[in-house]
Design an enzyme around this catalytic site. Structure first.
Site, PDB file in Angstrom:
ATOM      1  N   HIS A  17      40.677  31.690  34.450  1.00  0.00           N
ATOM      2  CA  HIS A  17      39.926  32.463  35.522  1.00  0.00           C
ATOM      3  C   HIS A  17      39.712  31.652  36.674  1.00  0.00           C
ATOM      4  O   HIS A  17      39.886  31.820  37.645  1.00  0.00           O
ATOM      5  CB  HIS A  17      38.571  33.150  35.065  1.00  0.00           C
ATOM      6  CG  HIS A  17      38.926  34.337  33.988  1.00  0.00           C
ATOM      7  ND1 HIS A  17      38.025  34.434  32.829  1.00  0.00           N
ATOM      8  CD2 HIS A  17      39.651  35.316  34.073  1.00  0.00           C
ATOM      9  CE1 HIS A  17      38.394  35.262  32.127  1.00  0.00           C
ATOM     10  NE2 HIS A  17      39.052  36.134  32.906  1.00  0.00           N
ATOM     11  N   LYS A  41      35.123  47.432  27.647  1.00  0.00           N
ATOM     12  CA  LYS A  41      35.265  46.449  26.537  1.00  0.00           C
ATOM     13  C   LYS A  41      33.886  45.862  25.855  1.00  0.00           C
ATOM     14  O   LYS A  41      34.112  44.933  24.732  1.00  0.00           O
ATOM     15  CB  LYS A  41      35.736  44.909  27.382  1.00  0.00           C
ATOM     16  CG  LYS A  41      37.131  45.347  27.954  1.00  0.00           C
ATOM     17  CD  LYS A  41      37.448  43.992  28.747  1.00  0.00           C
ATOM     18  CE  LYS A  41      38.777  44.093  29.493  1.00  0.00           C
ATOM     19  NZ  LYS A  41      39.339  42.948  30.036  1.00  0.00           N
ATOM     20  N   ARG A  93      49.087  36.040  32.599  1.00  0.00           N
ATOM     21  CA  ARG A  93      49.382  35.089  31.576  1.00  0.00           C
ATOM     22  C   ARG A  93      50.643  35.156  31.096  1.00  0.00           C
ATOM     23  O   ARG A  93      51.490  34.105  31.002  1.00  0.00           O
ATOM     24  CB  ARG A  93      48.553  34.942  30.416  1.00  0.00           C
ATOM     25  CG  ARG A  93      47.008  34.643  30.898  1.00  0.00           C
ATOM     26  CD  ARG A  93      46.212  35.176  29.856  1.00  0.00           C
ATOM     27  NE  ARG A  93      46.197  36.259  29.471  1.00  0.00           N
ATOM     28  CZ  ARG A  93      45.310  37.178  28.926  1.00  0.00           C
ATOM     29  NH1 ARG A  93      44.421  36.532  28.106  1.00  0.00           N
ATOM     30  NH2 ARG A  93      45.359  38.460  28.763  1.00  0.00           N
ATOM     31  N   SER A 131      39.783  35.483  27.262  1.00  0.00           N
ATOM     32  CA  SER A 131      38.317  35.604  27.020  1.00  0.00           C
ATOM     33  C   SER A 131      38.042  36.132  25.525  1.00  0.00           C
ATOM     34  O   SER A 131      37.133  35.559  24.806  1.00  0.00           O
ATOM     35  CB  SER A 131      37.316  36.775  27.951  1.00  0.00           C
ATOM     36  OG  SER A 131      37.509  36.104  29.077  1.00  0.00           O
TER      37      SER A 131
END
Length: 162
Positions: A17, A41, A93, A131
Site C-alpha cells: 500500500h 471485511k 497486484r 493485508s
C-alpha cells in the site's frame, strides 16, 4: 492543485500500500488516503488504529509529505468531490484484482466522468502481498518484517498477544 484520492480499508496498511501511495504522491501534488469507516471485511484493527498506522508511516517517509489521511463513509466519488480530486489511485497486484477494480472504476466513471481511475501496478517485490495474508502470518507468529511498518508489527503483537 492536482489532487488524487487513494481509498481502502487498510486493515492494516502494508508495504505494498505504501509503495502505491508513494508513487501516487510523486505523480500528484496532493494525495488523500481515504480509509473506509465501515467495511464488510470485518476489520481486525479499529478505524483509529488504521488511521494511526498510516499517519505514522507518512511521518517516517519524507516522500509522503504531500499525503493526508482521512476516514470516509460515503460513495468514493463523493469523497473525491470533497477533496476536489481529479483521480482515484488503485493498486493492482495481479490479473485477479483487475476484474473487480475495473468494475468499480466503471461505476465511478458513470457517476463522474471527470474523475479518472489510475491503476498502479504493484512493484514485483509486493505483488504477492495482501493485508489478509499478513494477518494470517501474524496470527500464527510468522515473520512479517518488511511486509508492514514497525507500528503495525506492534499492533499485531498487541492483538495476537505475541
Amino acid at each position: 492543485m492536482k489532487v488524487a484520492v487513494c481509498p481502502g480499508s487498510f486493515d492494516p496498511i502494508t508495504s505494498g500500500h505504501l509503495d502505491v501511495i508513494e508513487r501516487g504522491a510523486y505523480l500528484f501534488e496532493k494525495v488523500v488516503v481515504g480509509v473506509f469507516e465501515k467495511t464488510e471485511k470485518n476489520p481486525l484493527f479499529s478505524l483509529d488504529e488504521r488511521i494511526g498506522f498510516i499517519e505514522s508511516a507518512i511521518k517516517e517517509n519524507s516522500k509522503l509529505s504531500n499525503v493526508e489521511v482521512e476516514s470516509f463513509n460515503s460513495l468514493l466519488i463523493d469523497f473525491a468531490h470533497r477533496h476536489k480530486a481529479c483521480a482515484i489511485i488503485k493498486g493492482l497486484r495481479a490479473v485477479s484484482d483487475f476484474e473487480h477494480e475495473f468494475q468499480m472504476a466503471q461505476f465511478n466513471r458513470k457517476l463522474d466522468k471527470s474523475i479518472e481511475t489510475i491503476f498502479v501496478m504493484a512493484s514485483p517485490k509486493y505483488a504477492y502481498l495482501s493485508s489478509s495474508a499478513v494477518k494470517e502470518i501474524a496470527k500464527f507468529g510468522g515473520c512479517i518484517e518488511g511486509l508492514v511498518t514497525k507500528e503495525v508489527e506492534k499492533g499485531f503483537r498487541k492483538v495476537f498477544k505475541l
